[in-house]
Design a protein around this motif. Structure first.
Motif, short mmCIF file in Angstrom:
data_model
loop_
_atom_site.label_atom_id
_atom_site.label_comp_id
_atom_site.label_asym_id
_atom_site.label_seq_id
_atom_site.Cartn_x
_atom_site.Cartn_y
_atom_site.Cartn_z
N GLN A 173 -8.12 -1.62 7.10
CA GLN A 173 -6.95 -1.83 7.96
C GLN A 173 -7.19 -2.97 8.94
O GLN A 173 -6.31 -3.82 9.16
N TYR A 220 0.82 -1.22 0.00
CA TYR A 220 0.00 0.00 0.00
C TYR A 220 0.85 1.26 0.00
O TYR A 220 0.46 2.28 -0.61
N GLU A 221 2.00 1.23 0.66
CA GLU A 221 2.84 2.42 0.67
C GLU A 221 3.38 2.73 -0.73
O GLU A 221 3.44 3.90 -1.13
N GLN A 222 3.75 1.70 -1.47
CA GLN A 222 4.20 1.90 -2.84
C GLN A 222 3.08 2.45 -3.72
O GLN A 222 3.34 3.07 -4.75
N GLN A 223 1.85 2.21 -3.31
CA GLN A 223 0.69 2.70 -4.06
C GLN A 223 0.25 4.09 -3.59
O GLN A 223 -0.78 4.59 -4.01
N SER A 224 1.05 4.70 -2.70
CA SER A 224 0.75 6.03 -2.14
C SER A 224 -0.59 6.05 -1.40
O SER A 224 -1.37 7.00 -1.49
N GLN A 225 -0.84 4.99 -0.62
CA GLN A 225 -2.05 4.90 0.18
C GLN A 225 -1.67 4.78 1.67
O GLN A 225 -0.58 4.31 2.00
N LYS A 226 -2.58 5.20 2.52
CA LYS A 226 -2.42 5.09 3.97
C LYS A 226 -3.56 4.24 4.52
O LYS A 226 -4.73 4.60 4.36
#
Length: 232
Positions: free
Chosen positions: A186, A172-178
Motif C-alpha cells: 500500500q 485491486y478492488e475488482q480483484q477482491s483484495q484490500k
C-alpha cells in the motif's frame, strides 16, 4: 518519435507510464479492443498476437528503418535500453529488475487477468475458478508486500519493474483484495500513484474510459478467439 498502439488496459498503461516518466515524445494510436481494432491487418503487421500494446519507434538507436515491438515487457525493456533509464545497464541491479519484470509478466498479470475474467466477465460464475484466482492474486500481493519490507521499490530504485506491476494493482478492488492487508504494498502503491508521470498517464487514459468492454459483442471479440481466427 514513438507511435503507441494503445488501449486502457493494465498492459497499455505500462507504456504510457514509462513514456511520461522519461519524457520521450509519443503519439497514441487508439486500438479499441471492444470493437475489434486489434484484428485489423495494419495492426497485425505490428502486433501478430493481436494484443495491445505495441509500438513503432521511428527513430531507433541504430539509425535504421522504424522498428516495431509488441508485448508490454519487451516494449518496456526496449525503451529503457533506448533511453538508458529505469534499468541498470548491467550486473546484479539489472538482474533484479528483470526478474521482477518477468514476475509480473508470468505471474501477477496472468493470474489477476483470470481473476478479472471469472469474477466479472465470464457468463457463468464458477466458484472454483473465482476462488482459485482470487486466492492466487492475494498470494502474489503478499509476495510483493514481503519484498517491499526493506526497500522503497521492488528493485531498490524506481524501475520498469515497478511500472509493469503498478497498473495490475490499480484494480485491486475488482480483484477482491484490500490494500490495507498489505501495508508495504500500500505504501509503494500510494507513492507511485502520486508521481506526476503516473497522474499524466492516467489523465490521458480518461479520454477512452467511456468505452464499455463488458458487452456481449465485446466479450465475443475478446474471449472467443481460437486458432481458426489466426489461421484464416
Amino acid at each position: 518519435m514513438i507511435d503507441l498502439y494503445y488501449w486502457t488496459t493494465p498492459n497499455g498503461h505500462k507504456i504510457t507510464l514509462f513514456l511520461e516518466e522519461v519524457g520521450l515524445p509519443y503519439t497514441i494510436v487508439p486500438i479499441n479492443i471492444g470493437k475489434g481494432d486489434q484484428f485489423q491487418p495494419e495492426f497485425l503487421k505490428i502486433a501478430p498476437n493481436n494484443r495491445i500494446p505495441a509500438i513503432v519507434d521511428r527513430a531507433p538507436a541504430d539509425g535504421g528503418e522504424p522498428i516495431s515491438v509488441f508485448e508490454s515487457g519487451a516494449i518496456l525493456l526496449y525503451l529503457a535500453d533506448k533511453v538508458g533509464q529505469l534499468i541498470p545497464k548491467e550486473g546484479r541491479g539489472r538482474t533484479e529488475v528483470l526478474q521482477w519484470l518477468f514476475w509480473q509478466m508470468g505471474g501477477l498479470g496472468p493470474m489477476a487477468g483470470q481473476n478479472h475474467h471469472f469474477s466479472h466477465y465470464a457468463p457463468e460464475k464458477i466458484p472454483y475458478a473465482i476462488n482459485r484466482y482470487v486466492n492466487e492474486t492475494g498470494r502474489l500481493y503478499a509476495v510483493l508486500d514481503k519484498r517491499l519490507r526493506d526497500r522503497e521499490f521492488v528493485a531498490g530504485e524506481y524501475s520498469i519493474a515497478d511500472i509493469a506491476i503498478y497498473p495490475w494493482i490499480v484494480p485491486y478492488e475488482q480483484q477482491s483484495q484490500k490494500l490495507e492487508d498489505f501495508p508495504q504494498l500500500q505504501r509503494w502503491f500510494e507513492a507511485i500513484k502520486a508521481r506526476p508521470a503516473t497522474i499524466r498517464a492516467y489523465e490521458k487514459a480518461a479520454a477512452f474510459r467511456d468505452q464499455v468492454l463488458n458487452t456481449e459483442a465485446a466479450r465475443q471479440l475478446l474471449f472467443n478467439q481460437s486458432a481458426d481466427n489466426v489461421q484464416r
